[in-house]
Design a protein around this motif. Structure first.
Motif, short mmCIF file in Angstrom:
data_model
loop_
_atom_site.label_atom_id
_atom_site.label_comp_id
_atom_site.label_asym_id
_atom_site.label_seq_id
_atom_site.Cartn_x
_atom_site.Cartn_y
_atom_site.Cartn_z
N ASP A 140 3.56 3.86 7.65
CA ASP A 140 2.29 4.24 7.04
C ASP A 140 1.93 3.28 5.92
O ASP A 140 2.74 2.46 5.48
CB ASP A 140 2.32 5.68 6.52
N ASP A 141 0.71 3.39 5.48
CA ASP A 141 0.20 2.58 4.37
C ASP A 141 -0.76 3.48 3.60
O ASP A 141 -1.67 4.06 4.19
CB ASP A 141 -0.52 1.34 4.89
N VAL A 142 -0.54 3.60 2.29
CA VAL A 142 -1.33 4.53 1.48
C VAL A 142 -1.91 3.80 0.27
O VAL A 142 -1.20 3.06 -0.42
CB VAL A 142 -0.47 5.72 1.00
N ASP A 143 -3.20 3.98 0.05
CA ASP A 143 -3.85 3.55 -1.18
C ASP A 143 -4.00 4.80 -2.04
O ASP A 143 -4.91 5.60 -1.85
CB ASP A 143 -5.23 2.95 -0.86
N ARG A 144 -3.06 5.00 -2.97
CA ARG A 144 -3.04 6.26 -3.70
C ARG A 144 -4.15 6.36 -4.74
O ARG A 144 -4.44 7.45 -5.22
CB ARG A 144 -1.67 6.47 -4.37
N TYR A 145 -4.78 5.23 -5.08
CA TYR A 145 -5.88 5.30 -6.05
C TYR A 145 -7.17 5.76 -5.39
O TYR A 145 -7.89 6.61 -5.92
CB TYR A 145 -6.07 3.93 -6.71
N ASP A 146 -7.46 5.20 -4.20
CA ASP A 146 -8.66 5.63 -3.47
C ASP A 146 -8.36 6.78 -2.50
O ASP A 146 -9.26 7.28 -1.85
CB ASP A 146 -9.25 4.46 -2.69
N ARG A 147 -7.07 7.15 -2.39
CA ARG A 147 -6.63 8.25 -1.53
C ARG A 147 -7.05 8.01 -0.08
O ARG A 147 -7.60 8.88 0.59
CB ARG A 147 -7.17 9.58 -2.06
N LEU A 148 -6.75 6.80 0.38
CA LEU A 148 -7.01 6.41 1.75
C LEU A 148 -5.71 5.90 2.35
O LEU A 148 -4.74 5.65 1.64
CB LEU A 148 -8.08 5.32 1.81
N ARG B 111 -3.30 8.01 12.91
CA ARG B 111 -4.54 8.47 12.27
C ARG B 111 -4.77 7.64 11.01
O ARG B 111 -3.81 7.17 10.39
CB ARG B 111 -4.45 9.95 11.90
N ARG B 112 -6.02 7.50 10.65
CA ARG B 112 -6.34 6.81 9.41
C ARG B 112 -7.37 7.62 8.63
O ARG B 112 -8.27 8.23 9.21
CB ARG B 112 -6.83 5.39 9.65
N LEU B 113 -7.19 7.64 7.34
CA LEU B 113 -8.12 8.32 6.44
C LEU B 113 -8.95 7.25 5.77
O LEU B 113 -8.42 6.41 5.03
CB LEU B 113 -7.34 9.13 5.40
N CYS B 114 -10.24 7.24 6.03
CA CYS B 114 -11.09 6.18 5.50
C CYS B 114 -12.32 6.79 4.85
O CYS B 114 -12.68 7.93 5.06
CB CYS B 114 -11.50 5.21 6.61
N SER B 115 -12.96 5.99 4.00
CA SER B 115 -14.17 6.44 3.32
C SER B 115 -15.33 6.43 4.31
O SER B 115 -15.30 5.73 5.32
CB SER B 115 -14.50 5.53 2.14
N GLY B 116 -16.35 7.22 4.01
CA GLY B 116 -17.49 7.31 4.91
C GLY B 116 -18.20 6.00 5.12
O GLY B 116 -18.76 5.74 6.17
N SER B 117 -18.15 5.12 4.09
CA SER B 117 -18.89 3.85 4.18
C SER B 117 -18.16 2.82 5.04
O SER B 117 -18.73 1.82 5.39
CB SER B 117 -19.08 3.27 2.78
N THR B 118 -16.86 3.09 5.38
CA THR B 118 -16.12 2.10 6.17
C THR B 118 -15.66 2.69 7.50
O THR B 118 -14.70 2.23 8.08
CB THR B 118 -14.87 1.64 5.37
N ARG B 119 -16.33 3.70 7.94
CA ARG B 119 -15.94 4.32 9.22
C ARG B 119 -16.29 3.43 10.38
O ARG B 119 -17.45 3.20 10.70
CB ARG B 119 -16.64 5.68 9.36
N ARG B 120 -15.26 2.92 11.02
CA ARG B 120 -15.46 2.05 12.20
C ARG B 120 -14.17 1.94 12.98
O ARG B 120 -13.12 2.32 12.51
CB ARG B 120 -15.96 0.68 11.80
#
Length: 222
Positions: free
Chosen positions: A156-164, A213-222
């Motif tokens: 896994d890979d986690v960006d804990r600041y942006d929670r993605l 699965r990936r958790l992404c922001s709405g602006s980068t959904r692709r």
């Protein structure tokens, strides 16, 4: 005798109780919530908002902090707009197998889990992707040296600041790699251990199921 409250009592301004009530309602807070934050008795705040209770600068400071403002604003009624929490527009998206392998190729360390029928265990391994298989090495005296059968492998890979982040799970069967030519090819590709071990054993995971699965922001959904 000196007046011990000199300099602490505020001017008798009718607008202060009104401003306190307006700010409290602006934030959607109850009197009990405000008093809990300011460590003040709720009955006193009821009387204060009705204009029937004395008010010291110390008490006003506590109210200002509880109401996320300052004393001057409570006295003047000039409040900043309350902070509004940004809506959570993150999306949890299932990844197809091709994307899962693309993500696996960006990392070198994952977690291998097994022993679910007896004592569960999870161990970190450095790995490489070889076609559709996951290959890794271990020492002859390592707990992984005798791992066989079905296991779970996760990266896994986690960006804990942006929670993605993202996570890939491989369910497959572990088998030893015994072909000298295949071992030489893998070693030349740099798929060995960190650092290299004498007599290291090579193993591979034949995948049966690859999901992610990936958790992404709405602006980068692709």
């Amino acid at each position: 005798m000196d007046n011990e409250t000199a300099g602490t009592r505020l001017p008798d301004i009718v607008d202060i109780p009104r401003n306190i009530r307006r700010r409290r309602e602006q934030l959607g807070m109850t009197r009990a919530q405000v008093c809990a934050r300011a460590v003040l008795p709720p009955k006193w705040l009821v009387e204060l908002e009705a204009g029937d209770a004395p008010l010291t600068r110390a008490a006003l400071g506590g109210l200002a902090a509880a109401l996320k403002t300052d004393i001057n604003a409570l006295m003047s009624g000039a409040f900043d707009a309350p902070e509004v929490a940004a809506p959570d527009i993150r999306s949890l998206i299932a990844m197809n197998e091709a994307e899962c392998y693309a993500r696996l190729a960006t990392h070198e360390v994952g977690r291998l889990a097994g022993g679910m029928d007896h004592t569960p265990w999870v161990l970190p391994v450095n790995y490489a992707v070889d076609g559709k298989e996951i290959v890794f090495t271990t020492g002859p005296d390592s707990p992984l040296a005798h791992v066989r059968g079905t296991t779970a492998f996760e990266v896994d890979d986690v960006d804990r600041y942006d929670r993605l982040g993202w996570s890939v799970l491989v369910i497959g069967v572990v088998e030893p790699v015994t072909d000298p030519v295949g071992i030489a090819r893998l070693a030349q590709a740099g798929a060995g251990a960190w650092p290299g071990r004498r007599g290291e054993l090579w193993l591979r995971i034949h995948p049966g199921r690859v999901t992610g699965r990936r958790l992404c922001s709405g602006s980068t959904r692709r």
